[in-house]
Design an enzyme around this catalytic site. Structure first.
Site, PDB file in Angstrom:
ATOM      1  N   GLU A 172       1.314  -1.071   0.297  1.00 57.41           N
ATOM      2  CA  GLU A 172       0.433  -0.396   0.269  1.00 57.41           C
ATOM      3  C   GLU A 172       1.018   1.415   0.114  1.00 57.41           C
ATOM      4  OE1 GLU A 172      -3.941   0.145   0.438  1.00 57.41           O
ATOM      5  OE2 GLU A 172      -3.115   1.667  -0.412  1.00 57.41           O
TER       6      GLU A 172
ATOM      7  N   GLY B 150       1.621   7.176  -0.995  1.00 60.13           N
ATOM      8  CA  GLY B 150       1.517   7.222   0.203  1.00 60.13           C
ATOM      9  C   GLY B 150       0.413   6.902   1.749  1.00 60.13           C
TER      10      GLY B 150
ATOM     11  N   ILE C 198      -2.329   7.617   1.599  1.00 59.83           N
ATOM     12  CA  ILE C 198      -4.323   7.434   0.553  1.00 59.83           C
ATOM     13  C   ILE C 198      -3.624   5.652   0.510  1.00 59.83           C
ATOM     14  CG2 ILE C 198      -5.744   7.735  -1.762  1.00 59.83           C
ATOM     15  CD1 ILE C 198      -4.574   9.861  -1.707  1.00 59.83           C
TER      16      ILE C 198
ATOM     17  N   ASP D 113       8.520   8.081 -11.333  1.00 57.31           N
ATOM     18  CA  ASP D 113       8.161   7.389  -9.866  1.00 57.31           C
ATOM     19  C   ASP D 113       6.897   7.305  -9.999  1.00 57.31           C
ATOM     20  OD1 ASP D 113       8.206   7.875  -6.648  1.00 57.31           O
ATOM     21  OD2 ASP D 113       6.608   9.071  -7.110  1.00 57.31           O
TER      22      ASP D 113
ATOM     23  N   LYS E 201       3.908   4.571  -9.968  1.00 59.63           N
ATOM     24  CA  LYS E 201       2.708   4.250  -9.259  1.00 59.63           C
ATOM     25  C   LYS E 201       0.895   3.483  -9.970  1.00 59.63           C
ATOM     26  CE  LYS E 201       4.712   6.974  -5.773  1.00 59.63           C
ATOM     27  NZ  LYS E 201       5.058   8.744  -5.206  1.00 59.63           N
TER      28      LYS E 201
ATOM     29  N   GLY F  10       6.599  11.406   2.354  1.00 59.26           N
ATOM     30  CA  GLY F  10       6.686  10.975   3.586  1.00 59.26           C
ATOM     31  C   GLY F  10       7.252  10.588   5.013  1.00 59.26           C
TER      32      GLY F  10
HETATM   33  N1  HSE Z   1       9.536  10.914  -4.311  1.00 65.87           N
HETATM   34  C1  HSE Z   1       7.929  10.290  -3.768  1.00 65.87           C
HETATM   35  C2  HSE Z   1       6.953  11.835  -4.049  1.00 65.87           C
HETATM   36  C3  HSE Z   1       7.611   9.600  -2.312  1.00 65.87           C
HETATM   37  O1  HSE Z   1       7.507  12.355  -4.172  1.00 65.87           O
HETATM   38  O2  HSE Z   1       5.439  11.034  -3.873  1.00 65.87           O
HETATM   39  C4  HSE Z   1       6.612   8.874  -2.484  1.00 65.87           C
HETATM   40  O3  HSE Z   1       6.221   8.018  -2.475  1.00 65.87           O
END
Ligand code: HSE
Length: 400
Positions: A121, A126, A128, A193, A197, A295
């Protein structure tokens, strides 16, 4: 799984420390971190030295450890650790989106073969609870689209530079200091990134396994004052938006591009490191989930939730996976884009299907029109090296 959780933790960076703190402050839940594997011997640690090891096998081969929590940065090393753990009957919780997105098919198979559970998850958006929401709530409803803001760092940079007039380097530095950015922030600002996701979320929402190299990602590195002025004139905000959309019964389009956001869209008010996910279902209509996307504590809280779920034997059901879906994202689609460019030759190479608006001045040129996503993907290097800017202009995504 027994209620007694003995955790072997890999990594004690921002998220690892966040988890440690969250775990120690959660009431009614006991889980012991038995050992923590770290790489750097010189780093000063905030916990007793005997809790740490530099040998991954001290954790992986310890029979009293029944849960591996993997929170390291190196995706390849994370893959080796997770694979070894699953093959040896240990459950795993991970936050490593690159590792999960790159090896998704194999990781699903390893769970089945070894009758273990892998939960992730914290890898996506993060705090959510998007994966569990898709798995548990939307497991039977046909979804039409999932989109949103999946990266906290770029949202933070866009908020601070556009709204608060901070410089790009200063905004990025703040995002790094606050523990939002990846150790290599290229992953954030170029949209990798967010793409990892999106690939994970695409499996849980549409049952497709897509490889990262097949999905287009263009980030915010070529954004210029001219583009910001255009957006401001129209009262739009610019956000980096991954889109996963069903474009035919067996086809899903996935792409990560900057997008103009109008005021009536909930993402308009999703600023700083916050993430927002819009889930659109055939019958439920539109749902919006918003929360801190990066975070130590918010991500640590998502890891904690997975640990808790494992304590009662939770596994993902992967109900959306069916045999009749293409695992190649559909790139032959038409999308409406704002394109800022320098020369007619560049515009020609990007082969607009049709143009609604064209502007030329001594300083810059732009068009707003329809493009084939496949061409944009093929010409990504041209776009980045010549510093062109592309931004999705509306929600129209049609199969060509
Ligand atoms: N570097 C990622 C972001 C961290 O800024 O969303 C969380 O996955």
């Amino acid at each position: 799984m027994s209620n007694e959780l003995n955790i072997g933790l890999f990594g004690f960076g921002c998220v690892g420390q966040g988890l440690y703190h969250v775990l120690n402050n959660s009431k009614g839940f006991t889980a012991n971190i038995t050992k923590i594997a770290v790489k750097n011997r010189d780093k000063k640690r905030t916990l007793p030295q005997e809790l740490f090891t530099y040998d991954k096998f001290e954790i992986l081969n310890n029979p009293s450890i029944n849960l591996i929590v993997e929170l390291i940065d190196d995706a390849e090393e994370a893959y080796q650790i997770v694979k070894h753990a699953l093959q040896n009957g240990k459950h795993v919780v991970t936050a490593n989106k690159k590792m999960v997105a790159t090896h998704l098919k194999e990781l699903v198979k390893l769970q089945e073969e070894n009758n273990v559970s892998l939960l992730y998850e914290a890898s996506s958006c993060g705090s959510i609870p998007i994966i569990r929401t898709l798995e548990e709530y939307f497991d039977n409803e046909q979804l039409t689209k999932v989109s949103g803001i999946f990266n906290g760092t770029t949202n933070y940079i866009l908020t601070k530079t556009i709204l608060e007039k901070l410089s790009y380097p200063d905004a990025l530095k703040q995002a790094q200091e606050k523990g939002f950015a990846e150790s290599d922030p290229t992953n954030d600002v170029e949209g990798f990134d967010a793409k990892f996701k999106a690939i994970i979320i695409a499996l849980h929402s549409f049952g497709v396994f897509c490889l990262p190299e097949n999905v287009l990602n263009i980030g915010i590195t070529t954004l210029h004052e001219h583009d910001i002025n255009y957006a401001n004139e129209k009262n739009y905000k610019i956000k980096l938006v991954p889109t996963i959309k069903q474009v035919a019964p067996d086809k899903v389009a996935i792409f990560v591009l900057p997008k103009f956001i109008q005021q009536h869209i909930p993402l308009f008010f999703t600023d700083n490191e916050f993430n927002g996910v819009i889930v659109e279902g055939e019958f439920s209509g539109e749902q919006f989930l918003k929360g801190r996307g990066a975070g130590g504590h918010p991500t640590g809280a998502a890891v904690l939730s997975d640990i808790s779920a494992l304590s009662y034997g939770y596994k993902y059901g992967y109900k959306k996976i069916t045999q009749n879906k293409s695992n190649q994202p559909e790139n032959q689609i038409s999308i409406k884009l704002y394109l800022r460019y320098n020369t007619e030759d560049e515009l020609k190479k990007l082969k607009p299907i049709s143009i609604d608006e064209k502007f030329e001045s001594a300083q810059y040129k732009f068009v707003v029109g329809y493009f084939n996503l496949k061409t944009i993907k093929e010409e990504k290097d041209l776009i980045l090296s010549n510093k062109l800017f592309v931004c999705v202009a509306n929600d129209e995504v049609e199969l060509l």
